[in-house]
Design an enzyme around this catalytic site. Structure first.
Site, PDB file in Angstrom:
ATOM      1  CB  ALA A 184      -0.849   0.130   1.318  1.00  0.00           C
ATOM      2  N   GLY A 205       0.575  -4.858   0.962  1.00  0.00           N
ATOM      3  CA  GLY A 205      -0.651  -4.899   0.102  1.00  0.00           C
ATOM      4  C   GLY A 205      -0.533  -5.417  -1.126  1.00  0.00           C
ATOM      5  CD  GLU A 259      -2.469  -7.377   3.165  1.00  0.00           C
ATOM      6  OE1 GLU A 259      -2.098  -6.274   2.716  1.00  0.00           O
ATOM      7  OE2 GLU A 259      -3.283  -7.690   4.125  1.00  0.00           O
ATOM      8  CD  GLU A 279       1.319  -5.568   5.955  1.00  0.00           C
ATOM      9  OE1 GLU A 279       2.173  -6.375   5.979  1.00  0.00           O
ATOM     10  OE2 GLU A 279       0.764  -5.432   4.857  1.00  0.00           O
TER      11      GLU A 279
HETATM   12  N1  COA Z   1       4.456   3.000  -0.616  1.00  0.00           N
HETATM   13  C1  COA Z   1       4.862   4.195  -1.240  1.00  0.00           C
HETATM   14  N2  COA Z   1       6.101   4.392  -1.833  1.00  0.00           N
HETATM   15  C2  COA Z   1       7.056   3.150  -2.139  1.00  0.00           C
HETATM   16  C3  COA Z   1       6.601   1.954  -1.284  1.00  0.00           C
HETATM   17  C4  COA Z   1       5.408   2.041  -0.846  1.00  0.00           C
HETATM   18  N3  COA Z   1       4.746   0.737   0.030  1.00  0.00           N
HETATM   19  N4  COA Z   1       7.398   0.888  -1.867  1.00  0.00           N
HETATM   20  C5  COA Z   1       8.329   1.797  -2.615  1.00  0.00           C
HETATM   21  N5  COA Z   1       7.871   3.052  -2.604  1.00  0.00           N
HETATM   22  C6  COA Z   1       8.712   4.135  -3.328  1.00  0.00           C
HETATM   23  C7  COA Z   1       9.959   4.643  -2.738  1.00  0.00           C
HETATM   24  O1  COA Z   1       9.470   5.609  -1.713  1.00  0.00           O
HETATM   25  C8  COA Z   1      10.793   5.101  -3.673  1.00  0.00           C
HETATM   26  O2  COA Z   1      10.360   6.763  -4.165  1.00  0.00           O
HETATM   27  P1  COA Z   1      11.216   7.838  -4.243  1.00  0.00           P
HETATM   28  O3  COA Z   1      11.883   7.288  -5.527  1.00  0.00           O
HETATM   29  O4  COA Z   1      10.325   8.827  -4.651  1.00  0.00           O
HETATM   30  O5  COA Z   1      11.798   7.839  -3.049  1.00  0.00           O
HETATM   31  C9  COA Z   1      10.493   4.134  -4.799  1.00  0.00           C
HETATM   32  O6  COA Z   1       9.204   3.575  -4.608  1.00  0.00           O
HETATM   33  C10 COA Z   1      11.570   3.156  -5.065  1.00  0.00           C
HETATM   34  O7  COA Z   1      11.768   2.690  -3.686  1.00  0.00           O
HETATM   35  P2  COA Z   1      13.179   2.385  -3.081  1.00  0.00           P
HETATM   36  O8  COA Z   1      12.820   2.226  -1.546  1.00  0.00           O
HETATM   37  O9  COA Z   1      14.073   3.540  -3.449  1.00  0.00           O
HETATM   38  O10 COA Z   1      13.685   1.034  -3.673  1.00  0.00           O
HETATM   39  P3  COA Z   1      14.614  -0.181  -3.175  1.00  0.00           P
HETATM   40  O11 COA Z   1      15.001  -0.976  -4.184  1.00  0.00           O
HETATM   41  O12 COA Z   1      15.693   0.572  -2.303  1.00  0.00           O
HETATM   42  O13 COA Z   1      14.022  -1.042  -1.813  1.00  0.00           O
HETATM   43  C11 COA Z   1      12.041  -2.067  -1.108  1.00  0.00           C
HETATM   44  C12 COA Z   1      12.883  -1.575  -2.637  1.00  0.00           C
HETATM   45  C13 COA Z   1      10.768  -2.771  -1.566  1.00  0.00           C
HETATM   46  C14 COA Z   1      12.954  -3.027  -0.125  1.00  0.00           C
HETATM   47  C15 COA Z   1      11.548  -0.778  -0.635  1.00  0.00           C
HETATM   48  O14 COA Z   1      11.141   0.099  -1.420  1.00  0.00           O
HETATM   49  C16 COA Z   1      10.426  -1.060   0.583  1.00  0.00           C
HETATM   50  O15 COA Z   1      10.672  -1.599   1.649  1.00  0.00           O
HETATM   51  N6  COA Z   1       9.174  -0.520   0.320  1.00  0.00           N
HETATM   52  C17 COA Z   1       8.133  -0.654   1.215  1.00  0.00           C
HETATM   53  C18 COA Z   1       7.645  -2.113   1.568  1.00  0.00           C
HETATM   54  C19 COA Z   1       6.493  -1.921   2.574  1.00  0.00           C
HETATM   55  O16 COA Z   1       6.703  -1.680   3.615  1.00  0.00           O
HETATM   56  N7  COA Z   1       5.412  -2.414   2.117  1.00  0.00           N
HETATM   57  C20 COA Z   1       4.327  -2.670   3.099  1.00  0.00           C
HETATM   58  C21 COA Z   1       3.288  -1.346   3.025  1.00  0.00           C
HETATM   59  S1  COA Z   1       2.233  -1.547   3.999  1.00  0.00           S
END
Ligand code: COA
Length: 260
Positions: free
Chosen positions: A66, A112, A115, A135
């Site tokens: 999400a 999400g 999910e 989460e």
């Molecule tokens: N919500 C909003 N933005 C998200 C996102 C999310 N769940 N997941 C990734 N993004 C965005 C990042 O903020 C970043 O945006 P920016 O370039 O404007 O800063 C872009 O997507 C790229 O992500 P980034 O974190 O730079 O990539 P990465 O390769 O370093 O890491 C992940 C990849 C998937 C490990 C990392 O993005 C992450 O942990 N995301 C969140 C996962 C999460 O907690 N999901 C559950 C949400 S309830």
């Protein structure tokens, strides 16, 4: 229909829905959830479409969760509404769709995103896929059905561990757990899914929709799965598809189903 966050491609009996926010790793914001709802609603009504594949744009993510930026400031009431609305519009909606939905997991499927993949009827993943429900690392729990569907798919103990650690699993572990059915290379993932979709599309769409309803009934508390199966089985007998399927068998020819 024009969408800003998703792409919908139609080819014969197949529809491919792609979540198209690759710069945000296809994170699910409210606008994307609403568009997905409209797209699935339209595909449900489209008589030509028999199978739907759901995937994410780019080579990095299916859906990374999400959209955290959208709910970070929410209060208790808004949090509850976010989960309820998402479940109604998208997650439960896909699970109960009358047409099969295959998740093609082409990278991260987190929160999400996992999910969403679990709402689909089954999952196929590329070698680079990573799946998890992180989460609790954000101070919240899965709210789009993850606490219910993950234990259904992989068992309670494994789900407890995945949700409590918030860790990611790779595709080999996901296969071992039964979370995904097959692994394909990134390049071949959509072709692999399409091959399975074509096999499904040859069968009776009416029977498949009754089968989805009966299988889902076994996981619901307000209906009795065996009774739903008996009723759905009986319903099949009054359809053109049943007449065609049984007649074709007896005439030693391939059935040509119309879906009613
Ligand atoms: N919500 C909003 N933005 C998200 C996102 C999310 N769940 N997941 C990734 N993004 C965005 C990042 O903020 C970043 O945006 P920016 O370039 O404007 O800063 C872009 O997507 C790229 O992500 P980034 O974190 O730079 O990539 P990465 O390769 O370093 O890491 C992940 C990849 C998937 C490990 C990392 O993005 C992450 O942990 N995301 C969140 C996962 C999460 O907690 N999901 C559950 C949400 S309830």
């Amino acid at each position: 229909m024009d969408y800003n966050n998703i792409l919908v491609e139609l080819e014969e009996h197949l529809a491919i829905v792609t979540i198209n926010r690759p710069k945000k790793l296809n994170a699910l914001n409210t606008a994307t959830i609403k568009e997905l709802h409209l797209a699935f609603k339209a595909l449900q009504k489209n008589n030509k479409v028999r199978v739907i594949i759901l995937t994410g744009a780019g080579d990095k993510a299916f859906v990374a969760g999400a959209d955290i930026s959208e709910f970070a400031h929410f209060n208790t009431k808004q949090g509850g509404q976010l989960a309820a609305q998402g479940q109604e519009l998208l997650f439960d909606y896909i699970e109960n769709l009358e047409k099969p939905v295959i998740a093609a997991i082409n990278g991260f499927a987190l929160g999400g995103g996992l999910e969403l993949a679990m709402s689909c009827h089954f999952r196929i993943a590329s070698h680079n896929a990573r799946m998890g429900l992180p989460e609790v690392s954000l101070g919240v729990i899965p709210g789009y059905g993850g606490t219910q569907r993950l234990p259904q798919l992989i068992g309670k103990g494994r789900a407890m561990e995945m949700i409590m650690t918030g860790g990611m699993i790779d595709v080999e572990r996901a296969i071992e757990y039964g979370l995904v059915n097959h692994i394909a290379s990134s390049e071949e993932l959509l072709d692999f899914c399409t091959d399975i979709a074509k096999k499904i599309a040859k069968n009776s769409p009416m029977a498949i929709s009754q089968a989805i309803k009966a299988i889902n009934a076994g996981f619901k508390h307000d209906v009795h799965g065996f009774e739903v199966e008996i009723n759905a089985f009986g319903q099949c007998f009054g359809t053109d598809d049943f007449k065609e399927g049984t007649t074709a068998f007896l005439e030693k020819r391939k059935a040509s189903f119309q879906g009613s």
